[in-house]
Design an enzyme around this catalytic site. Structure first.
Site, short mmCIF file in Angstrom:
data_model
loop_
_atom_site.label_atom_id
_atom_site.label_comp_id
_atom_site.label_asym_id
_atom_site.label_seq_id
_atom_site.Cartn_x
_atom_site.Cartn_y
_atom_site.Cartn_z
N HIS A 1 42.41 28.64 64.21
CA HIS A 1 42.59 30.33 64.05
C HIS A 1 41.53 30.64 62.64
CE1 HIS A 1 44.73 33.91 62.42
NE2 HIS A 1 44.43 33.41 61.35
N GLU B 1 53.51 30.94 63.46
CA GLU B 1 53.53 29.81 62.23
C GLU B 1 54.63 28.86 62.10
OE1 GLU B 1 51.91 31.25 58.40
OE2 GLU B 1 50.78 33.01 59.40
N ARG C 1 33.12 37.50 59.61
CA ARG C 1 31.93 37.16 59.11
C ARG C 1 31.16 36.52 60.10
NH1 ARG C 1 36.19 34.89 55.96
NH2 ARG C 1 35.84 33.01 57.04
N ARG D 1 46.14 44.25 60.83
CA ARG D 1 44.49 43.72 60.85
C ARG D 1 43.41 45.11 60.19
NH1 ARG D 1 45.60 38.95 60.91
NH2 ARG D 1 46.48 38.17 62.75
N TYR E 1 41.01 43.27 51.90
CA TYR E 1 41.21 41.81 51.81
C TYR E 1 40.06 41.25 50.37
CZ TYR E 1 37.59 39.48 54.51
OH TYR E 1 36.65 39.10 55.35
N GLN F 1 44.13 45.02 56.53
CA GLN F 1 43.70 43.82 56.00
C GLN F 1 42.08 43.80 55.79
OE1 GLN F 1 44.67 40.29 58.81
NE2 GLN F 1 43.51 38.99 57.16
N LYS G 1 49.96 42.10 54.60
CA LYS G 1 50.90 41.11 54.86
C LYS G 1 52.31 41.20 54.50
CE LYS G 1 47.67 38.23 56.73
NZ LYS G 1 47.81 37.52 57.94
N GLU H 1 51.67 36.65 63.69
CA GLU H 1 50.96 35.35 63.56
C GLU H 1 52.02 34.36 63.86
OE1 GLU H 1 48.99 35.43 59.67
OE2 GLU H 1 47.17 36.26 60.79
N ASP I 1 51.72 31.59 52.05
CA ASP I 1 51.32 31.52 53.21
C ASP I 1 49.81 30.70 53.34
OD1 ASP I 1 51.48 31.75 55.98
OD2 ASP I 1 50.05 33.58 55.95
N TYR J 1 46.72 28.59 55.45
CA TYR J 1 45.78 29.07 56.36
C TYR J 1 45.32 27.69 57.06
CZ TYR J 1 41.82 32.24 57.74
OH TYR J 1 41.02 32.73 58.29
N THR K 1 57.82 39.46 56.88
CA THR K 1 57.56 38.04 57.49
C THR K 1 58.83 37.62 57.96
OG1 THR K 1 56.10 37.50 55.62
CG2 THR K 1 56.77 35.87 56.87
N THR L 1 48.18 30.82 60.83
CA THR L 1 48.50 30.81 62.03
C THR L 1 47.96 29.61 62.66
OG1 THR L 1 47.86 32.93 61.65
CG2 THR L 1 47.91 32.38 64.02
N GLU M 1 43.07 37.36 68.06
CA GLU M 1 42.32 36.16 68.82
C GLU M 1 42.48 36.40 70.28
OE1 GLU M 1 44.47 33.80 66.02
OE2 GLU M 1 42.93 32.13 66.66
N ASP N 1 54.23 35.54 60.72
CA ASP N 1 53.82 36.39 59.55
C ASP N 1 52.96 37.66 60.03
OD1 ASP N 1 52.77 36.88 56.93
OD2 ASP N 1 50.87 35.59 57.34
MN MN Z 1 49.46 33.99 57.89
#
Ligand code: MN
Length: 418
Positions: free
Chosen positions: A134, A202, A143, A238, A245, A241, A254, A200, A127, A129, A258, A351, A365, A234
């Protein structure tokens, strides 16, 4: 060379102007007919057409298909010839299949009644990014004290090796996963069903050919290895994650599921919808410098239906042009260190969010980390994340003059934790 059907071509089978499957598409899929019987099919309008049935009926012999082969063993050249043969059989004015009512009855299956499987077996799943909006939205949320995009983002397609064993087809129920989460004000984590289940939106590509151990696939040739595109959801937890992560990236948040849409849409079918995509600045390093026009203009939509609703509600509309890195660049990057790949490998894009509200490809989001819940117009229900019983439905299509080339739908309902 590929095989692109003229935009003006028509079939003797009636196809709606809004159908995703005119004669210009001719995607590939695998249908489950029960009793261990799986067949390779193409799709036109409301029909799935049994390709092995056509081969056994002798009507594809002049294209070199006189023996039933396994789908994943079909190489690129055969793949192109197979679409050429299917086009010829289905085009307006060709009586060969049209007037063979016995064979027609055997091979033309009502698509809506079929249970569709994955288009190919998946040995590996990666996967990326590459949706830049996104990535920057997630950066802002996770962050807040740092720049939204990390310094590597515009130099390489960030990605991770995912888990192939949990790649499932459309309509397979998704069981709410359990995991470790830690509330912001708690000292220690707890284990239980995720409270922040997300989708997600995708796109993904399947490889039809791989490279050997130690070799790399040059960016200019990367598309020759790609069998086609699918929609990918996907699924993500959250809260899991956020806790797990760092420092090595996504793991159990994740790897539980999928899902993938049934029809493998070839790059030949998407050829008229090529675009240049976003300007890349700075220019990528030479090994990732892309050929022109290696993005695609694909409209993408997400709908949500709760158990109380009678019809799905569209909650997001975006476009594949929001990908910063192209599929060719992703594959060139993946193999740039010499890792081998093989037919059936699935690479998801990351995403795909647009720049504005209403164009985001995840609940994280759309509801901005739970602060702006989405309201279901029919029932007044609110959603911050996906609840048990909810069905998430993805669709995607290209808009041509008087026709569409599409992916059909990818939909899965969420079930409570076991
Ligand atoms: Mn993804």
């Amino acid at each position: 060379m590929g095989f692109v059907v003229s935009p003006n071509a028509k079939s003797w089978i009636r196809v709606d102007a809004n159908s995703h499957f005119p004669i210009q598409n001719l995607p590939f899929g695998v249908a489950d007919l029960g009793e261990d019987s799986q067949v390779l099919v193409t799709r036109i309008g409301d029909f799935a057409v049994d390709i092995l049935g056509l081969i056994e009926g002798g009507v594809l012999a002049e294209y070199g298909f006189d023996e039933a082969e396994g789908f994943s063993e079909i190489g690129k050249m055969n793949f192109v010839e197979l679409r050429r043969g299917l086009y010829d059989l289905l085009r307006e004015g060709n009586p060969k299949l049209r007037d063979n009512s016995k064979l027609k009855k055997e091979v033309m299956l009502p698509a809506e009644e079929l249970r569709m499987l994955l288009p190919m077996e998946v040995p590996s799943f990666v996967d990326f990014y590459s949706g830049i909006h996104h990535a920057s939205n997630v950066g802002k949320m996770f962050r807040p004290d740092m720049p939204a995009l990390l310094p590597n983002y515009r130099y390489l397609p960030v990605g991770y090796n995912g888990r192939a064993s949990s790649v499932v087809p459309s309509e397979v129920p998704i069981i709410r996963p359990k995991g470790q989460t830690k509330a912001a004000d708690a000292d220690v984590p707890t284990f239980g069903p995720t409270q922040e289940l997300d989708f997600e939106l995708e796109l993904g590509f399947f490889l039809i050919e791989g490279n050997e151990f130690g070799e790399s696939i040059p960016v200019a040739q990367a598309e020759n290895y790609i069998g086609g595109l699918v929609l990918v959801n996907d699924w993500s937890a959250r809260d899991v994650q956020r806790w797990e992560y760092q420092p090595l990236g996504p793991f159990l948040a994740k790897s539980f599921a999928t899902s993938v849409s049934p029809w493998l849409v070839t790059l030949d079918a998407l050829e008229p919808f090529r675009i240049d995509g976003q300007k890349q600045d700075p220019e990528p390093l030479p090994h990732l410098r892309r050929p022109r026009l290696n993005h695609f203009d694909i409209v993408l939509e997400v709908s949500l239906q709760t158990e109380k609703m009678t019809a799905p509600q569209i909650i997001s509309q975006t476009n594949s042009k929001e990908l910063y890195w192209s599929f060719a660049q992703q594959l060139a990057h993946q193999t740039s260190n010499g890792t081998p790949t093989e037919p059936g490998d699935l690479y998801a894009s990351g995403t795909i969010s647009g720049p504005e509200e209403g164009m985001f490809g995840s609940m994280l989001e759309l509801a901005w980390r739970g602060s702006k819940p989405i309201v279901m117009n029919e029932t007044g229900e609110e959603r911050r994340f996906i609840e048990d019983g909810d069905t998430v439905r993805l669709t995607g299509y290209c808009v041509g003059k008087g026709y569409r080339i599409g992916f059909g739908t990818l939909e899965n309902q969420v079930m409570p934790s076991l």
